[in-house]
Enzyme design. Structure first.
Site, PDB file in Angstrom:
ATOM      1  N   CYS A   1       6.637  -7.991  40.389  1.00 19.09           N
ATOM      2  CA  CYS A   1       7.172  -8.335  41.712  1.00 19.09           C
ATOM      3  C   CYS A   1       8.688  -8.164  41.704  1.00 19.09           C
ATOM      4  CB  CYS A   1       6.778  -9.758  42.113  1.00 19.09           C
ATOM      5  SG  CYS A   1       7.264 -11.039  40.941  1.00 19.09           S
TER       6      CYS A   1
ATOM      7  N   ALA B   1      -1.542 -14.475  33.594  1.00 22.70           N
ATOM      8  CA  ALA B   1      -2.420 -14.654  34.750  1.00 22.70           C
ATOM      9  C   ALA B   1      -1.991 -15.734  35.722  1.00 22.70           C
ATOM     10  CB  ALA B   1      -3.841 -14.967  34.262  1.00 22.70           C
TER      11      ALA B   1
END
Length: 456
Positions: A382, A267
């Site tokens: 990403c 996270a």
């Protein structure tokens, strides 16, 4: 110009007596450390390490970061032009010398600093370093030549894909996306990125207050920011947080409802956790990094949001069927973030992608175990590399028949269809949303995301 090759020495003491010198020493030290130890850490960590005793003020901290970032953004170009101006080529076995020449050249070619400062302070750094002292004359000559030949050099720097992208990455992008798109990606990396924010309330109101524009995806994009982010209206009171527009999409795709129990795996630093909490979810945020989780806690406090924070390995979360939804932003090569983190291109290698893909597979299976029947998973990275995106979901759906894909629709992206692939997954590229309108210029981070529903 010839170079006598010496063993590399330690970083020299920071000199605060000359304006701008300490900032350049920190930038030089960080770049040299990364060139010598490419897989050790990221540029931000290298800057923090190089500046740990420097006591830089805010302006010098920003200057050091700008110099180091500009150096890595054009490192392929810089290596070529420097090698052409050294009789024996670029001494790759002397990273401190390469870093000094490259940071000096980056200032001359890419930053709004006086040429004399870039040259003279580069020479001072050489004279203050026992291992570079004998090369101070060479540093002076090379940097002055770059000043004289600036126009010629800038004309030579014409092909970001061939000249400024590591060959292994350029080859990957050609294979995955084709020549034209690979070139557009490389050009977007060279252009850098705008500042995007995610707003808790009405995006249009904050775009108006901050002089930005609301993107189709719902993020607010700001241009020409001249103040520190923390000094902008709304930051201190927790009205918004910094988050690339592409990075903000996966949490929105999860479409959480108030009161749902949601696991945010891997996270930190917490942008997606904040999105989920702001939507009213009961969030369990898991990460193994204590320092990064402290940043998450600080961000949540500023934003007035709450989440259950757990320090630990996401692979060890053992609550089968315990969550309505799971967001897995898996550790990856981060090759989609080069607009903001150009060092990644030069500090990663192909074997890193293979190693991380194996970890992603295990995390994907763990996320599947945690979600209840009828619940959702959004898996994202990403990365621009198919092994960390498209192939992960393909292989996952081959391993199990308990999940089905829930395709992303253009309506969820404010009408954008370009970032949706043939399977209905999200694939943003740095060249997307780059010039749709002048206000929206700035591109997107390269992201992959897939949304799945558990059938049984």
């Amino acid at each position: 110009m010839a170079i006598r090759r010496n063993a590399e020495g330690p970083t020299t003491a920071i000199d605060r007596t000359v304006a701008g010198l300490a900032a350049r020493q920190v930038a030089h030290g960080a770049v040299a450390d990364l060139l010598a130890n490419t897989h050790a850490f990221a540029l931000e960590d290298a800057l923090a390490q190089a500046g740990r005793h420097a006591e830089l003020d805010a302006a010098d901290t920003a200057l050091a970061r700008a110099i180091a970032t500009a150096t890595f953004r054009r490192l392929g170009f810089l290596r070529t032009i420097l090698a052409a101006r050294l009789s024996q080529g670029l001494p790759e076995d002397q990273p401190r010398l390469v870093a000094l020449l490259a940071t000096g050249a980056a200032q001359i070619l890419d930053l709004n600093v006086p040429d004399h400062a870039a040259v003279d302070l580069g020479v001072r750094i050489a004279k203050g370093d026992p291992q570079l002292l004998h090369l101070s004359g060479l540093v002076n000559a090379v940097l002055r030549r770059i000043v004289r030949e600036r126009a010629e050099i800038q004309a030579e720097m014409s092909d970001p894909l061939a000249q400024n992208t590591p060959a292994w990455l350029a080859g990957r992008w050609r294979d995955a996306y084709g020549e034209d798109t690979a070139r557009a990606i490389a050009a977007a990396h060279l252009a850098g990125a705008s500042l995007d924010i995610t707003v808790k309330g009405a995006a249009a109101e904050w775009a108006d207050r901050l002089g930005g524009v609301v993107l189709p995806t719902g993020s607010v994009r700001l241009h020409d920011i001249r103040s520190p982010v923390a000094d902008l209206p709304g930051y201190a009171e927790g009205a918004w947080w910094v988050q690339d527009a592409a990075a903000a999409i996966p949490a929105r795709l999860l479409a959480v409802k108030s009161g749902e129990r949601v696991a945010d795996l891997c996270a930190a630093p917490g942008g997606k956790t904040a999105q989920l909490a702001a939507a009213g979810a009961d969030v369990v945020a898991v990460d193994r990094s204590v320092p990064r989780l402290e940043r998450l806690r600080e961000n949540l406090r500023r934003l007035g949001l709450e989440a259950e924070i757990r320090v630990g390995n996401a692979l060890e979360v053992d609550e089968p069927g315990g969550f309505d939804a799971v967001l897995l932003d898996a550790p990856c090569s981060a090759t989609g973030t080069l607009r903001r983190h150009p060092d990644v291109a030069w500090t990663k290698a192909g074997n890193d992608i293979l190693r991380l893909a194996a970890l992603q597979r295990r995390l994907f299976d763990r996320a599947a175990m945690l979600v209840k029947p009828g619940g959702r998973i959004v898996y994202c990275t990403c990365s621009l590399e198919p092994e960390e995106g498209e192939r992960q979901v393909r292989d996952f759906l081959k391993r199990t028949d308990e999940f089905e894909r829930v395709p992303v629709t253009p309506e969820e992206l404010g009408g954008l269809s370009e970032p949706i692939d043939a399977q209905g997954d999200l694939r943003t590229l740095p060249s997307h949303l780059d010039g749709t309108t002048p206000e929206q210029r700035g591109g997107l981070d390269g992201f992959f995301a897939t949304r799945l529903r558990r059938k049984i």
